[in-house]
Scaffold this motif. Structure first.
Motif, short mmCIF file in Angstrom:
data_model
loop_
_atom_site.label_atom_id
_atom_site.label_comp_id
_atom_site.label_asym_id
_atom_site.label_seq_id
_atom_site.Cartn_x
_atom_site.Cartn_y
_atom_site.Cartn_z
N ILE A 1 13.00 38.61 33.10
CA ILE A 1 11.55 38.62 32.96
C ILE A 1 10.92 38.26 34.30
CG2 ILE A 1 9.55 37.67 31.75
CD1 ILE A 1 11.40 36.87 29.47
N ASP A 2 10.10 39.14 34.84
CA ASP A 2 9.34 38.86 36.06
C ASP A 2 7.95 38.38 35.69
OD1 ASP A 2 11.51 39.75 37.49
OD2 ASP A 2 10.67 41.74 37.88
N TRP A 3 7.45 37.39 36.41
CA TRP A 3 6.10 36.86 36.21
C TRP A 3 5.27 37.21 37.44
CZ3 TRP A 3 5.16 34.69 31.49
CH2 TRP A 3 6.27 34.31 30.73
N ARG A 4 4.21 37.99 37.25
CA ARG A 4 3.42 38.47 38.38
C ARG A 4 1.93 38.35 38.07
NH1 ARG A 4 7.87 38.16 40.03
NH2 ARG A 4 9.14 39.78 41.03
N THR A 5 1.11 38.40 39.13
CA THR A 5 -0.34 38.47 38.97
C THR A 5 -0.81 39.87 39.32
OG1 THR A 5 -0.89 37.83 41.26
CG2 THR A 5 -0.54 36.04 39.65
N GLY A 6 -2.02 40.20 38.84
CA GLY A 6 -2.57 41.53 39.08
C GLY A 6 -3.56 41.58 40.23
N ASP A 7 -3.56 40.56 41.10
CA ASP A 7 -4.56 40.54 42.17
C ASP A 7 -4.34 41.67 43.17
OD1 ASP A 7 -2.19 39.43 43.01
OD2 ASP A 7 -3.12 37.97 44.36
N ASN A 8 -3.09 42.08 43.37
CA ASN A 8 -2.79 43.19 44.28
C ASN A 8 -1.90 44.19 43.54
OD1 ASN A 8 -2.08 44.97 46.29
ND2 ASN A 8 -1.64 43.39 47.81
N PRO A 9 -2.50 45.23 42.93
CA PRO A 9 -1.71 46.18 42.13
C PRO A 9 -0.57 46.83 42.89
CG PRO A 9 -4.06 46.51 41.76
CD PRO A 9 -3.94 45.56 42.91
N GLN A 10 -0.69 46.97 44.22
CA GLN A 10 0.35 47.67 45.00
C GLN A 10 1.66 46.90 45.04
OE1 GLN A 10 -0.21 50.74 45.93
NE2 GLN A 10 -2.28 50.53 45.08
N ARG A 11 1.65 45.63 44.66
CA ARG A 11 2.89 44.84 44.66
C ARG A 11 3.72 45.08 43.40
NH1 ARG A 11 0.30 39.01 46.55
NH2 ARG A 11 -0.39 39.67 48.64
N LEU A 12 3.24 45.90 42.49
CA LEU A 12 3.91 46.08 41.20
C LEU A 12 4.65 47.40 41.11
CD1 LEU A 12 0.97 44.79 38.97
CD2 LEU A 12 2.93 43.49 39.77
N VAL A 13 4.96 48.01 42.24
CA VAL A 13 5.52 49.37 42.23
C VAL A 13 7.01 49.41 42.52
CG1 VAL A 13 3.31 50.37 42.88
CG2 VAL A 13 4.94 49.75 44.67
N ALA A 14 7.65 48.27 42.83
CA ALA A 14 9.02 48.32 43.33
C ALA A 14 10.05 48.63 42.24
CB ALA A 14 9.37 46.99 44.01
N ASP A 15 9.86 48.12 41.02
CA ASP A 15 10.87 48.21 39.99
C ASP A 15 10.45 49.13 38.85
OD1 ASP A 15 13.15 46.53 40.69
OD2 ASP A 15 11.73 44.86 40.64
N ALA A 16 11.44 49.50 38.04
CA ALA A 16 11.18 50.17 36.77
C ALA A 16 11.37 49.14 35.66
CB ALA A 16 12.13 51.34 36.59
#
Length: 415
Positions: free
Chosen positions: A73-88
């Protein structure tokens, strides 16, 4: 499966190759502070393997959890959407979606889940209907899809893979005392505040710029004609729809939004479209859309009606002048504009005829955090309809617009 071996503990991870999770999930919230309550609840549900009674969690950091069986489980914020593209991802949870940028889901996480045919759980307190969360909701709710199609002209189709569930405090039959207290509060709380807190209302929420707005007082279903004067305003959309709006002033001095055209990613102008500007059907360029609105209300005098455009679009100014429009630069003082509308709405000296514009006013909200580092008066999300009307009323806002009796809008609001 895709998983090979148990995940390594943090202190020995470097000794072997990184584990590939059997199931990869991500939980996203607008800020890390909003992630913490979800972490605490999930921690209590799953338990840690070192707890006296054991548990599922085998490794835990601030941004990554590993569970027995190879679940990550990864825990992330949505402040920068471009950081959410690395994984499937196989699973995604988005909390308080309406407070996040559309790109978090629409442009990044949704494609990232296509690899494995993943499932997502999008949840949020509603913050009005002019945001991406309502557009996503409409994919699973036929009534909302029809409403969106009627207002924007989009071909909104429901998707059988999308399901909508609306929970409220009043549905919580497991806590009858809570329901009883909510009903008692209804007597002493303002109705918008009560609906916001206990009914998850789409139209009543914290931070509204115009909480005094109501359909009964400010939405007029019959367009007005034969007004004393007219003005137009335009705000051009990119990923969001652009809007051209017409306002008019009556002989009592009150202003009315009388019509608007909203379109996503439309071209500025073309010779072919301009030559057939009187044809029926939806216009294909902005100059034609503006022409049709002005011609409808001002007739042959449409070229005398000023149209206010953003000052940072000299290309638009040039193009509209080329077509014979009376172009003026919009007044840009956002504080003056917001104050003008708040006073005019409170005094019932301004009303709205277009559902798209009404929804924009209804959904306009202040930022969650107001500080010296955050100068925004309202969130710049889906506010093009509000800006178009604000531009159209540039002169009235700039001069403080007074009533025929000489009293200011502040005087109207006080009365």
């Amino acid at each position: 499966g895709r998983w090979d071996g148990q995940p390594h503990k943090a202190w020995s991870k470097g000794k072997g190759r990184d584990a590939e999770p059997f199931l990869h999930a991500i939980e996203v919230a607008p800020t890390y502070a909003l992630l913490d309550p979800n972490k605490r609840k999930l921690r209590r549900m799953l338990g840690h393997h070192e707890d006296p009674d054991g548990g599922w969690i085998t490794h835990q950091t601030d941004t990554e959890w590993w569970l027995a069986g190879g679940i990550r489980i990864d825990w992330r914020t949505g402040d920068n959407p471009q950081r959410l593209v690395a994984d499937a991802y196989d699973r995604a949870g988005l909390d308080e979606c309406a407070r996040m940028k559309a790109g978090v889901w629409e442009e990044n996480l949704q494609p990232a889940m296509a690899d494995y045919g993943g499932k997502a759980f999008l949840r949020s307190t509603p913050l009005g209907k002019v945001n991406w969360f309502f557009r996503a909701w409409a994919l699973g709710d036929p009534e909302s899809a029809r409403e969106l199609a009627d207002e924007t002209g989009e071909d909104v189709r429901t998707d059988p893979r999308v399901r909508c569930v609306h929970w409220t405090t009043m549905d919580n039959t497991a806590m009858p005392r809570l329901i009883a207290e909510a009903l008692a509060m209804r007597v002493r709380m303002p109705d918008p505040m009560w609906r916001r807190n206990f009914e998850a209302s789409w139209t009543a929420f914290v931070g509204q710029c115009f909480p005094m707005l109501s359909e009964a007082d400010h939405f007029r279903r019959i367009p007005l004609v034969g007004l004393r004067e007219y003005a137009a305003g335009m705000d051009f959309g990119y990923s969001e729809p652009g809007v051209c709006a017409i306002v008019g002033r009556d002989y009592d001095g009150a202003w009315h939004e009388v019509a608007a055209h909203s379109e996503r990613q439309m071209e500025m102008d073309s010779d072919d479209a301009w030559r057939v500007r009187d044809d029926s059907g939806r216009p294909t360029v902005w100059t034609v859309a503006a022409y049709r609105l002005l011609k409808r209300f001002a007739g042959e005098h449409w070229q005398r009606v000023p149209i206010y455009l953003p000052h940072d679009r000299p290309d638009a100014h040039k193009m509209f002048r080329r077509r014979g429009f009376l172009v003026r630069a919009a007044y840009q003082d956002r504080h003056a504009g917001l104050t003008w509308f708040q006073m005019a709405i409170a005094a019932k000296r301004f009303d709205i005829a277009s559902r798209t514009v009404y929804r924009s006013f209804e959904s306009l909200r202040h930022p969650d955090v107001r500080s010296g580092q955050d100068p925004e008066l309202w969130l710049k999300v889906d506010d093009h309809a509000f800006d178009a009307v604000r531009y159209a009323l540039s002169e009235a806002i700039e001069r403080g617009e007074r009533s025929p009796s000489g009293s200011s809008l502040l005087g109207w609001a006080q009365r």
